[in-house]
Design a protein around this motif. Structure first.
Motif, PDB file in Angstrom:
ATOM      1  N   LEU A 292       1.003  -1.277  -0.093  1.00  0.00           N
ATOM      2  CA  LEU A 292       0.072  -0.036   0.042  1.00  0.00           C
ATOM      3  C   LEU A 292       0.796   1.320  -0.034  1.00  0.00           C
ATOM      4  O   LEU A 292       0.344   2.385  -0.305  1.00  0.00           O
ATOM      5  CB  LEU A 292      -0.867   0.211   1.121  1.00  0.00           C
ATOM      6  N   ALA A 293       2.164   1.069   0.321  1.00  0.00           N
ATOM      7  CA  ALA A 293       2.801   2.478   0.496  1.00  0.00           C
ATOM      8  C   ALA A 293       3.165   3.322  -0.605  1.00  0.00           C
ATOM      9  O   ALA A 293       2.850   4.463  -0.483  1.00  0.00           O
ATOM     10  CB  ALA A 293       4.485   1.907   1.075  1.00  0.00           C
ATOM     11  N   PRO A 294       3.061   2.999  -1.884  1.00  0.00           N
ATOM     12  CA  PRO A 294       3.076   4.110  -2.845  1.00  0.00           C
ATOM     13  C   PRO A 294       1.805   4.891  -2.942  1.00  0.00           C
ATOM     14  O   PRO A 294       2.013   6.267  -3.120  1.00  0.00           O
ATOM     15  CB  PRO A 294       3.190   3.143  -4.419  1.00  0.00           C
ATOM     16  N   THR A 295       0.625   4.550  -2.805  1.00  0.00           N
ATOM     17  CA  THR A 295      -0.605   5.082  -2.660  1.00  0.00           C
ATOM     18  C   THR A 295      -0.532   5.954  -1.407  1.00  0.00           C
ATOM     19  O   THR A 295      -1.365   6.999  -1.411  1.00  0.00           O
ATOM     20  CB  THR A 295      -1.788   4.405  -3.033  1.00  0.00           C
ATOM     21  N   VAL A 296      -0.256   5.215  -0.039  1.00  0.00           N
ATOM     22  CA  VAL A 296      -0.363   6.011   0.941  1.00  0.00           C
ATOM     23  C   VAL A 296       0.558   7.219   1.029  1.00  0.00           C
ATOM     24  O   VAL A 296       0.405   8.278   1.435  1.00  0.00           O
ATOM     25  CB  VAL A 296      -0.009   4.840   2.230  1.00  0.00           C
ATOM     26  N   THR A 297       1.733   6.965   0.410  1.00  0.00           N
ATOM     27  CA  THR A 297       2.813   8.227   0.224  1.00  0.00           C
ATOM     28  C   THR A 297       2.318   9.278  -0.587  1.00  0.00           C
ATOM     29  O   THR A 297       2.382  10.376  -0.207  1.00  0.00           O
ATOM     30  CB  THR A 297       4.226   7.477  -0.221  1.00  0.00           C
ATOM     31  N   ALA A 298       1.428   8.777  -1.569  1.00  0.00           N
ATOM     32  CA  ALA A 298       0.926   9.850  -2.574  1.00  0.00           C
ATOM     33  C   ALA A 298      -0.219  10.845  -1.852  1.00  0.00           C
ATOM     34  O   ALA A 298      -0.138  11.821  -1.974  1.00  0.00           O
ATOM     35  CB  ALA A 298       0.314   9.122  -3.741  1.00  0.00           C
ATOM     36  N   SER A 299      -1.007   9.790  -0.961  1.00  0.00           N
ATOM     37  CA  SER A 299      -1.764  10.695  -0.093  1.00  0.00           C
ATOM     38  C   SER A 299      -1.125  11.750   0.574  1.00  0.00           C
ATOM     39  O   SER A 299      -1.626  12.983   0.948  1.00  0.00           O
ATOM     40  CB  SER A 299      -2.846   9.763   0.654  1.00  0.00           C
ATOM     41  N   ALA A 300      -0.203  11.424   1.508  1.00  0.00           N
ATOM     42  CA  ALA A 300       0.666  12.400   2.303  1.00  0.00           C
ATOM     43  C   ALA A 300       1.110  13.292   1.831  1.00  0.00           C
ATOM     44  O   ALA A 300       1.195  14.427   2.057  1.00  0.00           O
ATOM     45  CB  ALA A 300       1.724  11.448   3.047  1.00  0.00           C
ATOM     46  N   GLY A 404      -0.646  11.202   6.507  1.00  0.00           N
ATOM     47  CA  GLY A 404      -2.143  11.040   6.184  1.00  0.00           C
ATOM     48  C   GLY A 404      -2.191   9.905   5.219  1.00  0.00           C
ATOM     49  O   GLY A 404      -1.891   9.875   4.285  1.00  0.00           O
ATOM     50  N   LEU A 405      -2.603   8.786   5.928  1.00  0.00           N
ATOM     51  CA  LEU A 405      -2.768   7.562   5.216  1.00  0.00           C
ATOM     52  C   LEU A 405      -3.921   7.647   3.862  1.00  0.00           C
ATOM     53  O   LEU A 405      -3.651   6.801   2.975  1.00  0.00           O
ATOM     54  CB  LEU A 405      -3.546   6.515   6.184  1.00  0.00           C
ATOM     55  N   THR A 406      -4.851   8.593   4.163  1.00  0.00           N
ATOM     56  CA  THR A 406      -5.897   8.708   2.877  1.00  0.00           C
ATOM     57  C   THR A 406      -5.694  10.227   2.477  1.00  0.00           C
ATOM     58  O   THR A 406      -5.387  10.951   3.377  1.00  0.00           O
ATOM     59  CB  THR A 406      -7.126   8.324   3.041  1.00  0.00           C
TER      60      THR A 406
END
Length: 429
Positions: A292-300, A404-406
């Protein structure tokens, strides 16, 4: 109808109509930047997926071991996945590494020997590393073991002092540490491209020097990592970007076989190295968090850009500024007075899913030389990939926001921080 429902929900969570309108006006300007972030996340998601498939992650990898942890297929496969993602010869990914500072200390202490010198060509390192190095005296520091330290500050414009670096490298220079993120400073975060240029310069002067990059807060922000541009080691924490908010603990060192082997022997014991270290029950979290890290990082990252644009419009000094390219997830906002830092953190805390009713206050946190305030109502204690903010309460009174996880939660957290400042009479909208 949905718009009215959203307004009602924001109101129920304490966001006034003026703050919400202000936030929405900022978001209208960020469509293209957010689309670019999503494309990077898509690329990195595919990179992680391919590594998991190539390394044949299987159901058996999700079961943990106890005791000595011999023949832990899940642990060994996870390390192979990290090595492929970072394009390195090997990796050490362990829950026994307690935090980012521990991972960095482990990498340094295992690859330096008495009489060696450590060089930082990017200025003073993050506060908690000062005691590791011995800049501030502490038990067990590198200085106590006869390892010296040299530092070359960045130039006033944030560029590398190449002449100073050349003069600082000597026969005893064994390891160069490069901190990618800014820490509690207002210097630019280093892009992977700039890190590569610095490493190339250093290696031309002394080819056998070890170049280590503190990669905390930078993973998956770009499509490449420091080890793609010559770093011998990239080091980070699993409760930051690569843990995806699910890793409950842990750190990683990805690099050459020799560097990783040295770190493994230091983490466990000479003669044991990577062969021991039970994974217990955390492997599903480490694998799924990485996935999940790539999309979580994008949210942050979206949250950081939103904060920069919003607070810059309010008249505060922000770093990076609203239009700057991004190479980590941290956003700094300077208030010039302690009340601003405290009000910001209290707003972030009030936006948390956990401990939202708690009011954060500054305290003398271990490893720091000034009181620190931290806002982090997180599922994983201290996780800074989750919505969080912190800063030392000292001039110029700058707060550092990240996580920010989302994206919706990151957005809400920033709006809540603005609402906190507005309610306390520190800003006008």
């Amino acid at each position: 109808m949905l718009e009215n429902q959203l307004k009602t929900q924001y109101s129920a969570l304490g966001i006034s109509a003026p703050v919400l309108r202000f936030g929405e006006s900022i978001l209208e300007t960020l469509t293209d930047r957010f689309a670019s972030i999503d494309r990077i996340a898509e690329y990195n998601q595919l990179k992680v997926l391919k590594a998991m498939q190539d390394c044949q992650v299987r159901e058996a990898c999700l079961t943990g071991t106890t005791g000595y942890g011999y023949n832990d297929i899940g642990r060994e496969t996870l390390e192979a996945v990290y090595a492929q993602i970072f394009h390195t010869q090997d990796a050490l990914v362990r829950p026994q590494i307690t935090c980012g500072t521990h991972a960095l200390a482990l990498a340094l202490m295992s690859n330096l020997r008495p009489g060696d010198e450590l060089l930082s060509p990017v200025g003073r390192p993050y506060d908690t590393l000062e005691e590791v190095i011995g800049i501030r005296p502490s038990k067990g520091s590198l200085a106590e073991y006869g390892i010296t330290y040299a530092q070359v500050d960045l130039l006033s414009d944030g560029s590398f002092d190449y002449d100073g670096i050349r003069n600082a490298i000597n026969q005893r220079t064994k390891l160069v540490t490069i901190q990618r993120s800014k820490g509690y400073a207002t210097r630019p975060t280093l892009s992977v491209e700039r890190i590569g240029e610095l490493i190339s310069f250093i290696k031309k002067i002394k080819p056998d020097v070890i170049c280590m990059v503190d990669n905390c807060y930078g993973e998956f922000v770009e499509t490449v990592e420091p080890t793609d541009v010559g770093a011998d080691m990239a080091v980070g924490s699993l409760i930051k970007n690569p843990g995806g908010g699910l890793a409950p603990i842990g750190g990683y060192i990805a690099g050459t076989k020799e560097c990783v082997k040295n770190a493994a022997y230091r983490l466990t014991s000479p003669g044991l190295g990577k062969e021991v270290g039970a994974s217990l029950g955390v492997l599903p979290n480490l694998y799924q968090g990485l996935f999940l890290a790539p999309t979580v990082t994008a949210s942050a990252l979206k949250g950081a850009i939103f904060a920069a644009n919003l607070y810059e419009r309010l008249g505060f000094s922000v770093f990076p500024d609203s239009s700057a390219s991004r190479h980590d997830i941290i956003q700094a906002v300077t208030f010039g007075r302690p009340e601003g830092v405290i009000a910001f953190c209290q707003g972030i805390q009030a936006a948390a899913p956990v401990d939202s009713f708690v009011t954060p206050e500054p305290w003398d946190m271990p490893g720091y030389d000034a009181p620190v305030i931290m806002a982090a109502g997180a599922f994983v204690s201290g996780s800074s990939i989750e919505l969080s903010a912190d800063g030392p309460v000292r001039p110029p009174y700058t707060v550092y926001f990240q996580g920010g996880l989302t994206w919706p939660h990151a957005k809400f957290g920033i709006l809540k921080s603005v609402q906190s400042l507005l309610d306390q009479g520190m800003i006008k909208i």
